[in-house]
Design an enzyme around this catalytic site. Structure first.
Site, PDB file in Angstrom:
ATOM      1  N   ASN A  65      11.846  -8.319   6.836  1.00  0.00           N
ATOM      2  CA  ASN A  65      12.128  -7.729   8.137  1.00  0.00           C
ATOM      3  C   ASN A  65      11.627  -8.681   9.216  1.00  0.00           C
ATOM      4  O   ASN A  65      10.512  -9.210   9.105  1.00  0.00           O
ATOM      5  CB  ASN A  65      11.434  -6.375   8.246  1.00  0.00           C
ATOM      6  CG  ASN A  65      11.914  -5.408   7.168  1.00  0.00           C
ATOM      7  OD1 ASN A  65      13.086  -5.402   6.809  1.00  0.00           O
ATOM      8  ND2 ASN A  65      11.003  -4.620   6.628  1.00  0.00           N
ATOM      9  N   ILE A  74       0.834  -1.215   0.000  1.00  0.00           N
ATOM     10  CA  ILE A  74       0.000   0.000   0.000  1.00  0.00           C
ATOM     11  C   ILE A  74       0.868   1.265   0.000  1.00  0.00           C
ATOM     12  O   ILE A  74       0.407   2.342  -0.373  1.00  0.00           O
ATOM     13  CB  ILE A  74      -0.953  -0.025   1.229  1.00  0.00           C
ATOM     14  CG1 ILE A  74      -2.189   0.831   0.986  1.00  0.00           C
ATOM     15  CG2 ILE A  74      -0.237   0.355   2.518  1.00  0.00           C
ATOM     16  CD1 ILE A  74      -3.304   0.574   1.982  1.00  0.00           C
ATOM     17  N   HIS A 115       6.172 -11.975   5.648  1.00  0.00           N
ATOM     18  CA  HIS A 115       6.019 -11.453   4.280  1.00  0.00           C
ATOM     19  C   HIS A 115       7.384 -11.169   3.671  1.00  0.00           C
ATOM     20  O   HIS A 115       8.296 -10.720   4.356  1.00  0.00           O
ATOM     21  CB  HIS A 115       5.152 -10.193   4.251  1.00  0.00           C
ATOM     22  CG  HIS A 115       5.580  -9.114   5.202  1.00  0.00           C
ATOM     23  ND1 HIS A 115       5.288  -9.139   6.543  1.00  0.00           N
ATOM     24  CD2 HIS A 115       6.281  -7.969   5.002  1.00  0.00           C
ATOM     25  CE1 HIS A 115       5.786  -8.074   7.125  1.00  0.00           C
ATOM     26  NE2 HIS A 115       6.409  -7.341   6.214  1.00  0.00           N
TER      27      HIS A 115
HETATM   28  P1  5GP Z   1       7.257  -4.586   7.456  1.00  0.00           P
HETATM   29  O1  5GP Z   1       7.795  -3.298   7.998  1.00  0.00           O
HETATM   30  O2  5GP Z   1       6.434  -5.323   8.484  1.00  0.00           O
HETATM   31  O3  5GP Z   1       8.298  -5.435   6.809  1.00  0.00           O
HETATM   32  O4  5GP Z   1       6.327  -4.177   6.256  1.00  0.00           O
HETATM   33  C1  5GP Z   1       4.947  -4.138   6.291  1.00  0.00           C
HETATM   34  C2  5GP Z   1       4.502  -3.633   4.935  1.00  0.00           C
HETATM   35  O5  5GP Z   1       3.107  -3.846   4.816  1.00  0.00           O
HETATM   36  C3  5GP Z   1       4.762  -2.144   4.709  1.00  0.00           C
HETATM   37  O6  5GP Z   1       5.579  -1.974   3.548  1.00  0.00           O
HETATM   38  C4  5GP Z   1       3.354  -1.549   4.530  1.00  0.00           C
HETATM   39  O7  5GP Z   1       3.316  -0.533   3.558  1.00  0.00           O
HETATM   40  C5  5GP Z   1       2.533  -2.761   4.120  1.00  0.00           C
HETATM   41  N1  5GP Z   1       1.157  -2.684   4.556  1.00  0.00           N
HETATM   42  C6  5GP Z   1       0.711  -2.421   5.810  1.00  0.00           C
HETATM   43  N2  5GP Z   1      -0.627  -2.435   5.842  1.00  0.00           N
HETATM   44  C7  5GP Z   1      -1.055  -2.727   4.584  1.00  0.00           C
HETATM   45  C8  5GP Z   1      -2.352  -2.875   3.995  1.00  0.00           C
HETATM   46  O8  5GP Z   1      -3.400  -2.748   4.636  1.00  0.00           O
HETATM   47  N3  5GP Z   1      -2.375  -3.181   2.662  1.00  0.00           N
HETATM   48  C9  5GP Z   1      -1.254  -3.326   1.929  1.00  0.00           C
HETATM   49  N4  5GP Z   1      -1.404  -3.621   0.621  1.00  0.00           N
HETATM   50  N5  5GP Z   1      -0.014  -3.190   2.449  1.00  0.00           N
HETATM   51  C10 5GP Z   1       0.084  -2.892   3.758  1.00  0.00           C
END
Ligand code: 5GP
Ligand code: ZN
Length: 124
Positions: free
Chosen positions: A98, A39, A111
């Site tokens: 991460n 997103i 992820h």
């Molecule tokens: P992290 O910091 O946990 O590795 O990354 C989480 C990722 O999930 C971030 O890049 C953030 O933009 C994405 N993200 C968080 N909430 C949502 C959502 O509701 N929809 C989508 N498509 N991406 C999300």
């Protein structure tokens, strides 16, 4: 998908995305995995590849996940090119996971970030 489904965490934002309770822009889906556009993209191509089972992080991965991990890693090159990453070696992409607070993890459902496309990027 209900809250009673094994492997589903009713409080997890990515489990809600898998269950289509929260909309997302799909990249790929099969029985084991889902991929969708981030997103808040850092790069011209930025999608996330996740297992459908709620596995909180890479720290929770063990030998019992070897098949799933192999399946996910083998999808990355194909999905990256399909989504517009340029071919190796002049193109390519970053594959990032991460893990935990010190690893910068914000969403606690495993992820893999796939980021690519022409530079400069917003971040990374
Ligand atoms: P992290 O910091 O946990 O590795 O990354 C989480 C990722 O999930 C971030 O890049 C953030 O933009 C994405 N993200 C968080 N909430 C949502 C959502 O509701 N929809 C989508 N498509 N991406 C999300
Ligand atoms: Zn989850």
């Amino acid at each position: 998908m209900s809250a009673h489904m094994p492997g589903h965490d009713a409080n997890c934002i990515f489990c809600k995305i898998i269950a289509k309770q929260i909309p997302s822009k799909a990249v790929y889906e099969d029985e084991q995995v889902y991929a969708f556009h981030d997103i808040n993209p850092w790069a011209p191509v930025h999608f996330l590849l996740i297992p459908k089972a709620h596995i909180p992080s890479m720290a929770h991965i063990g030998p019992e996940h070897a098949g799933l991990m192999g399946h996910m890693m083998a999808l990355v090159p194909k999905l990256a090119l399909e989504q517009g990453c340029n071919p190796y070696p002049d193109g390519g992409y970053r594959l990032v996971t991460n893990t935990g607070a010190e690893g910068g993890q914000e969403v606690h459902h495993l992820h893999f970030h796939v980021m690519g496309g022409a530079r400069p990027w917003l971040r990374g």
